[in-house]
Design an enzyme around this catalytic site. Structure first.
Site, PDB file in Angstrom:
ATOM      1  N   LYS A 123       0.845  -1.193   0.000  1.00 31.80           N
ATOM      2  CA  LYS A 123       0.000   0.000   0.000  1.00 31.80           C
ATOM      3  C   LYS A 123       0.877   1.238   0.000  1.00 31.80           C
ATOM      4  CE  LYS A 123      -2.954   2.678   3.132  1.00 31.80           C
ATOM      5  NZ  LYS A 123      -3.629   2.712   4.458  1.00 31.80           N
ATOM      6  N   GLU A 168      -8.351  11.793  13.446  1.00 33.12           N
ATOM      7  CA  GLU A 168      -7.496  10.671  13.842  1.00 33.12           C
ATOM      8  C   GLU A 168      -6.509  11.043  14.942  1.00 33.12           C
ATOM      9  OE1 GLU A 168      -4.676   7.231  11.773  1.00 33.12           O
ATOM     10  OE2 GLU A 168      -5.610   8.791  10.556  1.00 33.12           O
TER      11      GLU A 168
END
Length: 363
Positions: A123, A168
């Protein structure tokens, strides 16, 4: 705990690479001639090899979850909150442009997808940079207050012209307790509860998104484990709304062993997580440098506060804008994996950017 500071009693410079030199902040706070609960705020660059700086405010306002409030005063002079705020002119002319054309950015996603399919990495997170210019200077306090109004559950910040509302939590440390809430895996929101609920269910059921999410959880868990006598993560992620999108999120919480690390040590160990960098880390960061074409600055870097006891909290600096006079720069990123669709990834960046643009640009 919510903190906001006013003025600058001292600026602490952190030499490059900041990730290896954060101890200068702890030393500066320990030597500071002032109250025991003095704090420093910092918005660190995404690039770990860059220099950074922290600000010790003259006046820091603190509010706990229980409603307790107090001020930490290390400078002289009147608290600006006690007087009328000056008026801020709204812009009448605004230009918005992507620094990389959409077609070129989609080609970068295709290139990254090819490298992933070839087995070089799993990724990589790629971002787009968007620049906004106005006929008047942008005001950080105004943008911060707007973001707080529309994102009450977010971690809102405004440090040295870097303003945002991040969903986050990178890491917090309060006493012996350490927490993080990594997010990875995203789907768009429509504003229609039934549709969004269905999409949340699809997100939870998505093998692609759950795999991407688990990579981030495992990385955060492994990075914190060495400091903890106990550490656990929620067994199943939750879906957290964040403006125009919703994310998979998992709370990681633990009990720190003695001697307890400063929150800054934990920040250095965690950044960048796979949620903003990729996996494995080094190949992902190298591919980012090749394909993104514009530096991230403080976008996706850690932003937060630390006190002289090593307590503190840092968000991941996403959903953020860097302000400089009449110019604002923002990024929107996505995680690219083997089955990513460039057009879908482009649409996700547009959704993330639009929420910030609508708050920033009010004529």
């Amino acid at each position: 705990r919510e903190l906001w500071g006013l003025g600058c009693a001292q600026r602490v410079q952190v030499p490059a690479p900041w990730v290896d030199n954060l101890d200068v902040v702890g030393h500066a706070l320990a030597a500071f001639d002032g109250p025991a609960d003095v704090v420093a705020f910092g918005a660190l660059p995404y690039d770990r090899d860059s220099a950074a700086s922290f600000v010790v405010p003259e006046i820091t306002h603190v509010r706990t979850a229980d409603g307790d409030r107090w001020q930490v005063v290390v400078g002289e002079g009147e608290d600006p909150d006690s007087g009328p705020m000056p008026g801020v002119r709204a812009p009448s002319e605004i230009t918005v442009r992507s620094l990389v054309p959409a077609e070129q950015w989609c080609a970068a996603v295709e290139a990254a997808r090819g490298r992933i399919r070839d087995g070089e990495l799993v990724k990589v997170v790629l971002s787009r940079q968007i620049e906004v210019r106005a006929d008047v200077d942008f005001d950080a306090a105004t943008l911060y207050n707007r973001l707080r109004e529309v994102n009450p559950a977010a971690l809102c910040f405004a440090v040295d012209g870097f303003v945002g509302a991040s969903p986050e939590l990178l890491v917090s440390r309060l006493g012996e307790t350490v927490r993080a809430q990594p997010m990875a895996g995203t789907t768009r929101r429509t504003g229609h509860p039934e549709v969004d609920q269905r999409r949340a269910g699809e997100l939870l059921a998505s093998a692609k998104n759950r795999t991407e999410h688990q990579i981030t959880i495992d990385a955060v868990h492994d990075a914190l484990l060495g400091w903890c006598s106990y550490l656990d993560a929620e067994p199943v992620p939750s879906v957290v709304p964040a403006g125009p999108v919703q994310h998979l999120a998992t709370l990681v919480e633990g009990h720190l062993s003695s001697p307890q690390p400063s929150v800054l040590e934990l920040v250095a160990a965690l950044h960048p997580t796979p949620a903003v960098g990729g996996h494995p880390t080094e190949p992902a960061l190298e591919l980012q440098r090749t394909l993104e074409q514009s530096p991230r600055g403080r976008y996706a870097g850690p932003v937060g506060w630390v006190d002289r006891s090593g307590n503190g909290a840092f968000a991941v600096g996403i959903r953020s804008v860097s302000l400089e006079g009449n110019r604002a720069s923002l990024h929107a990123g996505v995680g690219v994996v083997a089955d990513s669709d460039p057009d879908a990834e482009l649409a996700e960046t547009r959704a993330k950017a639009q929420a910030l643009l609508s708050t920033l640009v009010r004529i």
